[in-house]
Design an enzyme around this catalytic site. Structure first.
Site, short mmCIF file in Angstrom:
data_model
loop_
_atom_site.label_atom_id
_atom_site.label_comp_id
_atom_site.label_asym_id
_atom_site.label_seq_id
_atom_site.Cartn_x
_atom_site.Cartn_y
_atom_site.Cartn_z
N ASN A 90 -2.44 -6.54 5.10
CA ASN A 90 -2.42 -7.52 4.01
C ASN A 90 -3.28 -8.74 4.34
O ASN A 90 -3.24 -9.24 5.44
CB ASN A 90 -0.99 -8.00 3.78
CG ASN A 90 0.00 -6.85 3.83
OD1 ASN A 90 -0.08 -5.95 3.00
ND2 ASN A 90 0.89 -6.88 4.80
N ALA B 65 1.44 -0.39 10.81
CA ALA B 65 1.22 -1.78 10.43
C ALA B 65 0.43 -1.82 9.14
O ALA B 65 -0.04 -0.79 8.67
CB ALA B 65 0.46 -2.52 11.53
N GLU C 165 0.85 -1.19 0.00
CA GLU C 165 0.00 0.00 0.00
C GLU C 165 0.89 1.24 0.00
O GLU C 165 1.86 1.26 0.75
CB GLU C 165 -0.92 0.04 1.23
CG GLU C 165 -1.95 1.15 1.13
CD GLU C 165 -2.93 1.18 2.32
OE1 GLU C 165 -2.75 0.40 3.27
OE2 GLU C 165 -3.85 2.00 2.28
N HIS D 280 -7.04 -2.62 14.87
CA HIS D 280 -7.23 -1.85 13.63
C HIS D 280 -6.95 -2.72 12.40
O HIS D 280 -7.77 -2.81 11.48
CB HIS D 280 -6.31 -0.63 13.66
CG HIS D 280 -6.38 0.24 12.45
ND1 HIS D 280 -7.12 1.40 12.41
CD2 HIS D 280 -5.81 0.13 11.22
CE1 HIS D 280 -7.01 1.95 11.22
NE2 HIS D 280 -6.21 1.20 10.48
N GLU D 281 -5.79 -3.37 12.40
CA GLU D 281 -5.43 -4.16 11.22
C GLU D 281 -6.38 -5.33 11.06
O GLU D 281 -6.78 -5.68 9.95
CB GLU D 281 -3.98 -4.65 11.30
CG GLU D 281 -2.94 -3.55 11.51
CD GLU D 281 -3.05 -2.38 10.56
OE1 GLU D 281 -3.47 -2.57 9.40
OE2 GLU D 281 -2.72 -1.24 10.97
N1 0A1 Z 1 -3.24 0.75 5.75
C1 0A1 Z 1 -2.35 0.83 6.87
C2 0A1 Z 1 -1.41 1.95 6.86
C3 0A1 Z 1 -0.29 1.95 5.90
C4 0A1 Z 1 -0.32 2.81 4.84
C5 0A1 Z 1 0.75 2.93 4.00
C6 0A1 Z 1 1.85 2.17 4.25
O1 0A1 Z 1 2.96 2.29 3.46
C7 0A1 Z 1 3.03 3.27 2.52
C8 0A1 Z 1 1.89 1.30 5.31
C9 0A1 Z 1 0.80 1.19 6.12
C10 0A1 Z 1 -3.19 1.05 8.09
O2 0A1 Z 1 -4.08 1.88 8.08
O3 0A1 Z 1 -2.92 0.43 9.09
ZN ZN Z 2 -5.83 1.43 8.51
#
Ligand code: 0A1
Ligand code: ZN
Length: 894
Positions: free
Chosen positions: A271, A268, A127, A303-304
Site C-alpha cells: 500500500n 505483505a 488487493e 520486495h514491498e
Molecule cells: N501484492 C502483495 C501480495 C498480496 C496479494 C494479495 C493479498 O491479499 C489478497 C495480500 C498481499 C505482494 O506481492 O507482496
Molecule cells: Zn509483490
C-alpha cells in the site's frame, strides 16, 4: 458466498472504464463491531471509453447502504439498484459528485479482505478486490484517484490512526474519540489503499535520498515486539539505497511506514506509503528467528519497497497483468538479496523454489500462462507462476539485453509509463525500444503455459577438435493449450576440460577469437545445432549456467562427467546442479532397487566437497543437500512417495555412516564459531554473528548435523542435545530440535518429547516461534504424525482464525510432509479436506491455497488417486462453496 455459478472474467473482454474517479474523500468512523464509511467521489465520464447505457456501476460487497446522494441530492430508490455485488446508479451526468454512507462489520470479517481486526488493531487488505468491501467504488486498477482520508476512533483503544500519504491534521473529539486526516498526493488504484488503527509502538529512523531529501521511516508493531524490528529497518534502508543505485529510483513521499500485523493472508502488502506486513516478515531476534527468517524479512521488506515504483507509480491495467508488477518486483528483490547475501547461493535457493513449486504447477491442472487469459477468482492467481516464473521472464530479458541495455530499458519504462496503468506488453515494448532487439517470439513466454524441455546431445570429432551440441526444445500440452511453439531463450554455457579448466567456446565460422568462460547462446528453433571448434580435448559441457532459462534440461552425462562438474564448475549454480543430478540418479535407482548401496564415486564426490576448505560453506551446504522428496517425485511418472522417502533416508544413513568422521570434523570446526548460552545463566558469551558468512557456516554445520542424526550413536545424540540446549540462535536451536524429533516413535522418544516440551515452555508466549513448534511436528516423518496433527488441531494454541497458525500446522503437514500426507489409507487426505471445508466459509482465499497438494492427484498411483479424488469430489458436492474453491476444484476434476 454466492449461490449462483461463478462466471469467469476474460482478458479478451477488457474494456476501459466508462467512468473515472479523480478524487475520493473517505471518512471512517471506526469501531471493531460496526464501522461507518462515508465516501465523496468526484466522478467523470472517461473520454477514452465507449459510451454505455448511461448508468454508473460501482463495485460493493457485504455493504449496508445507508445514504446515497448525487451532487448533494439524496437519491430516491428508483434511481439506483443494489445487489450482492454492485450499485447501479441510473442515468448519471458526465461529471458529478457521488456521496454514499455504508455500514460494515470488521470483527465479523474472517476472510481478512477489506477492513478487519487483528488482535486489538484494525487494518485493511485491499488487493486484489478488498476495497469494495469497505465502500462502493470502481474497484479496478486502471481507475486511479487522489485519496483524502479522515479516520475517527476511540482515542484509548486506537491512539494510532494511519493511512496512505502524508498526515495533515489531528483533533481530539468529544466522547473520548479522536480524528486524523491523511492525504496522498499520488493518484492510485483502490487496491493500494490502506488504513491501520491501534495501540501500536513505533520505532523511527530516517533516510536521505540521493537527491538529498529526508524521508522519515516509521515501523509500527504491538508494543511487546518493539525490540524485534531492527533488522527490518536496516533492510528497508538497504533496499532504498539499492533501488537508487541499480534503477535510479528514489522514494517519493516524506514518510514511509510499515505496520506488522499478526493476522495476514499473505506475506505483505505494498500500500502506498503504508506497507502492511505479516508480522513474520518484520519481527526477528537471533533467539527467535532463524537465518532463513532473517533472509526472508530482508527480501520481503525490499520486495514491498520496490513495489513503490514497480506496482504503485506504474501499476497494472487489469489483473491479467499481475506479473507486470509481481514478476518484475520478484526479480528486483532476488537481485537485491543476491547482492546482500551471495549471488550463487541466492540463485540456487530461487531455482530450488522454482523447481519445487512452479514446475509442478506448470505441469498440473492449475497450469496457466504468466499472463493468464481467464479467471474466476483473481485471488487464485497469486501463484508461483505469476511471481517466480514471471521473475524468470524478466531475468531472461535482462540477459538477452545485457546490463547496459537492460538499464536503459527500465529507465525508459519508468519514464514512459510513470503514473499509468499498463500491460506486460508495454513492458516488453520498452525492452525492445531501448535495445533494438526483436522480442516478438519472446512474448510467447507470457502466453504459453508449461515448462519447456531442452533435450541436448553432443558428438565429438577428435580429428577436427569439433564439438557439436544439438538442442531440441518442446513443451508438453497444458490445459487449454494443446500446441506449443518454440520459445526464444538465452542458454548460458561453458566447456570444461579434464583438468577442470574452462576451454574456449568458439563457434564455427566466427572470425574473432573467443576465449574460455561463460557464453550466452540464443535458442529460437525447435532444433538447433552449435558447433564449437578449436578444442584440444572432448569437453564436458556446463549447461544452463546461472539457470539462464526456466526449463528442464536433459543431457546424457556420465557419472564421471557430473562428478567433474560437481568438483570444478566455476559456475556455482551449475556446480550445485551437477551434484543434484548425481544424487537424483543414485536416489531414483534406490527407489527402483531399494537395497542398492550408493556408488563409491558418489560417496567420494560427497567427501571431496565436504572437505573443500576453499569453497563458500553456504554453497557447499547447497551442493551437499539431497534433492527434496517432492522434487524427486516430480521426476517420476507416478510418484512413489514411500519409495522416495525410504531411498532418501537410506542414502542419508549411508552417507552418515560412511563419512561419520568427516561430518563430525566439519561440524566441530564450524560450531566453534558460535557463541553458546550458559543454560543456567541463559546468557551468551558473545553476540551471535548474523553476517552472510556466519549464516553460511551455520547452514553447513546444520547440514552435517542432519546427516549425523540419521545414524545417531550416543556421542552424536549428546552433541545434538547440547546444540539444542545451548544454542544462541534459533537457527541452531531448531536444527537441534529437528534432529531430536526424529527420535519420536523410537525407543528414545523421550528425548524428543523433552525437547518439544522445553521448546513450548520457552516460547509459548511468542506466536511466531510457536508456529515453528507446530510446523516442526507436522513435518516429522514419524509414523504417529497424523494422529499428532489431529491432536494439535485441538491444542489450546491452535486457532483456525490465524493464517500463520493454520499454515504452520495444516499447510506444513499437507505440503511439507509427503510421506505422512500420502499415507496409503487416505487419512492425510481426509484431514486436509475436512480442514479446507471448515476454513472455506471463513477464509476462502486461504482454504483454496491449502488445497493445492490434493490438486496433484493425477501424479499418484491408482489407489491414492481414487482416495484423493473422492475427497475433492466430496468438497465439490458441498453446498455454497466459495468461488475460490469452485474454480480450483473445477480445474482439477474436469
Ligand atoms: N501484492 C502483495 C501480495 C498480496 C496479494 C494479495 C493479498 O491479499 C489478497 C495480500 C498481499 C505482494 O506481492 O507482496
Ligand atoms: Zn509483490
Amino acid at each position: 458466498m454466492y449461490r449462483d455459478t461463478p462466471k469467469p472474467t476474460r482478458l479478451e473482454d477488457y474494456q476501459p472504464p466508462e467512468f473515472l474517479i479523480d478524487r475520493a474523500e473517505l471518512r471512517f468512523d471506526l469501531d471493531a463491531v460496526e464501522t461507518l464509511v462515508s465516501a465523496a467521489l468526484e466522478i467523470r465520464r472517461n473520454p477514452a471509453a465507449k459510451r454505455g447505457d448511461g448508468s454508473l456501476r460501482l463495485d460493493g460487497e457485504q455493504l449496508e447502504l445507508l445514504e446515497i446522494a448525487l451532487d448533494d441530492r439524496a437519491l430516491p430508490p428508483v434511481e439506483y439498484v443494489v445487489d450482492e455485488r454492485t450499485l447501479v446508479v441510473q442515468r448519471v451526468p458526465d461529471r458529478f459528485q457521488l456521496r454514499t454512507r455504508v455500514r460494515i462489520h470488521p470483527a465479523a470479517n474472517t476472510a481478512l479482505e477489506g477492513l478487519y481486526i487483528s488482535g486489538d488493531m484494525l487494518c485493511t487488505q485491499c488487493e486484489a478486490e478488498g476495497f469494495r468491501r469497505m465502500t462502493y467504488f470502481l474497484d479496478r486498477p486502471d481507475v486511479m484517484a487522489r485519496f483524502a482520508v479522515t479516520l475517527v476512533a476511540d482515542a484509548t483503544r486506537y491512539p494510532v490512526l494511519l493511512s496512505n500519504g502524508n498526515p495533515i491534521d489531528q483533533e481530539t473529539l468529544p466522547g473520548g474519540r479522536h480524528l486524523a486526516r491523511w492525504e496522498d498526493p499520488f493518484p492510485k488504484p483502490s487496491y493500494l489503499f490502506a488504513l491501520v488503527a491501534g495501540d501500536l509502538a513505533r520505532i523511527e529512523d530516517s533516510f536521505t535520498t540521493a537527491s538529498g531529501r529526508e524521508v522519515a521511516l516509521h515501523l509500527y508493531m504491538e508494543p511487546r515486539n518493539r525490540d524485534k524490528c531492527g533488522h527490518a529497518m536496516r533492510s528497508l534502508k538497504a533496499a532504498m539505497r539499492w533501488d537508487e543505485e541499480h534503477y535510479g529510483r528514489e522514494y517519493d513521499l516524506d514518510l514511509f511506514m510499515i505496520v506488522a500485523v499478526s493476522h495476514f493472508n499473505m506475506g505483505a502488502m505494498e500500500n502506498k506509503g503504508l506497507n502492511v506486513f505479516n508480522a513474520k516478515y518484520v519481527l526477528a531476534s537471533p533467539e527467535t528467528a532463524t537465518d532463513q527468517d532473517f533472509a526472508g524479512i530482508a527480501s520481503v521488506v525490499a520486495h514491498e519497497y520496490f513495489h513503490n515504483w514497480t506496482g504503485n507509480r506504474i501499476t497494472c491495467r487489469d489483473w491479467f497483468q499481475l506479473s507486470l508488477k509481481e514478476g518484475f518486483t520478484v526479480f528486483r528483490d532476488q537481485e537485491f538479496s543476491a547482492d546482500q547475501g551471495g549471488r550463487d547461493v541466492q540463485r540456487i535457493a530461487d531455482v530450488r523454489a522454482l523447481r519445487a513449486r512452479q514446475f509442478p504447477e506448470d505441469a498440473g491442472p492449475m497450469a496457466h500462462p504468466v499472463r493468464p487469459s481467464s479467471y474466476i477468482e483473481i485471488n487464485n492467481f497469486y501463484t508461483t507462476t505469476v511471481y517466480e516464473k514471471g521473475a524468470e521472464l524478466v531475468r531472461m530479458q535482462a540477459r538477452l539485453l545485457g546490463p547496459e541495455r537492460f538499464r536503459a530499458a527500465t529507465d525508459l519504462y519508468f519514464q514512459r509509463h510513470d503514473g499509468q496503468a499498463v500491460t506486460t506488453e508495454d513492458f516488453v515494448r520498452c525492452m525492445e525500444d531501448a535495445s533494438g532487439l526483436d522480442l516478438t517470439q519472446f512474448r510467447r513466454w507470457y502466453e504459453q503455459a508449461g515448462t519447456p524441455v531442452l533435450e541436448c546431445t553432443a558428438d565429438w570429432e577428435a580429428g577436427q577438435g569439433t564439438y557439436r551440441l544439438e538442442v531440441r526444445q518442446h513443451t508438453d500440452p497444458t490445459p487449454g493449450q494443446p500446441e506449443k511453439s518454440p520459445r526464444h531463450m538465452p542458454l548460458a554455457l561453458g566447456l570444461i576440460g579434464t583438468d577442470g579448466r574452462e576451454l574456449p567456446v568458439q563457434l564455427a565460422g566466427e572470425p574473432a577469437p573467443i576465449g574460455p568462460g561463460t557464453r550466452v547462446l540464443e535458442l529460437r528453433e525447435a532444433r538447433q545445432v552449435f558447433e564449437f571448434v578449436g578444442l584440444s580435448e572432448r569437453p564436458v559441457p556446463s549447461l544452463l549456467r546461472g539457470f539462464s532459462a526456466p526449463v528442464k534440461l536433459r543431457f546424457p552425462y556420465s557419472d564421471e562427467e557430473l562428478t567433474r562438474l560437481m568438483a570444478a564448475d566455476p559456475d556455482g549454480v551449475a556446480r550445485w546442479n551437477a551434484a543434484q543430478q548425481l544424487a537424483e540418479r543414485v536416489l531414483l535407482a534406490m527407489v527402483v532397487t531399494p537395497d542398492t548401496p550408493p556408488p563409491q564415486a558418489f560417496i567420494d564426490a560427497f567427501a571431496a566437497a565436504l572437505g573443500d576448505q576453499e569453497a563458500d560453506p553456504a554453497l557447499l551446504a547447497e551442493v551437499l543437500a539431497l534433492p527434496s522428496e517432492s522434487y524427486l517425485g516430480d521426476q517420476m511418472q507416478a510418484v512413489d512417495v514411500d519409495g522416495i522417502h525410504r531411498a532418501r533416508e537410506a542414502l542419508m544413513v549411508q552417507v552418515a555412516t560412511a563419512l561419520r568422521a568427516d561430518l563430525l570434523e566439519r561440524y566441530h570446526a564450524l560450531h566453534r564459531f558460535e557463541p553458546v548460552t550458559d543454560q543456567a545463566a541463559a546468557s551468551t558469551d558473545r553476540e551471535p554473528d548474523l553476517s552472510p558468512a556466519a549464516m553460511g557456516r551455520r547452514a553447513l554445520k546444520n547440514l552435517c548435523l542432519g546427516y549425523l542424526m540419521r545414524a545417531p550413536d550416543d556421542a552424536v545424540l549428546a552433541l545434538c542435545q547440547r546444540q539444542y540446549a545451548t544454542a544462541a540462535t534459533m537457527t541452531d536451536r531448531i536444527a537441534g530440535l529437528r534432529g531430536l524429533i526424529r527420535l519420536r516413535d523410537t525407543d528414545q522418544a523421550e528425548l524428543a518429547e523433552q525437547a518439544l516440551t522445553d521448546f513450548y515452555q520457552r516460547w509459548s508466549q511468542d506466536a511466531l516461534v510457536l508456529d515453528k513448534w507446530f510446523a516442526i511436528q507436522a513435518q516429522a516423518s514419524a509414523p504417529g504424525t497424523l494422529g499428532r496433527v489431529k491432536q494439535l488441531l485441538r491444542h489450546a494454541n491452535f486457532s483456525i482464525g490465524n493464517p500463520n497458525r493454520v499454515r504452520s500446522l495444516i499447510g506444513a503437514f499437507a505440503a511439507g510432509n509427503p510421506v505422512c500426507f500420502h499415507a496409503a489409507d487416505g487419512g492425510g487426505y481426509r484431514l486436509l479436506a475436512e480442514q479446507v471445508a471448515r476454513l472455506d466459509p471463513l477464509n476462502p482465499q486461504l482454504a483454496s491455497r491449502l488445497l493445492h497438494p490434493l490438486t496433484q492427484w493425477r501424479r499418484h498411483d491408482a489407489s491414492r488417486q481414487a482416495l484423493m479424488r473422492a475427497e475433492l469430489e466430496g468438497l465439490r458436492a458441498r453446498d455454497g462453496i466459495s468461488p475460490d474453491l469452485f474454480e480450483v476444484l473445477g480445474k482439477c476434476l474436469d
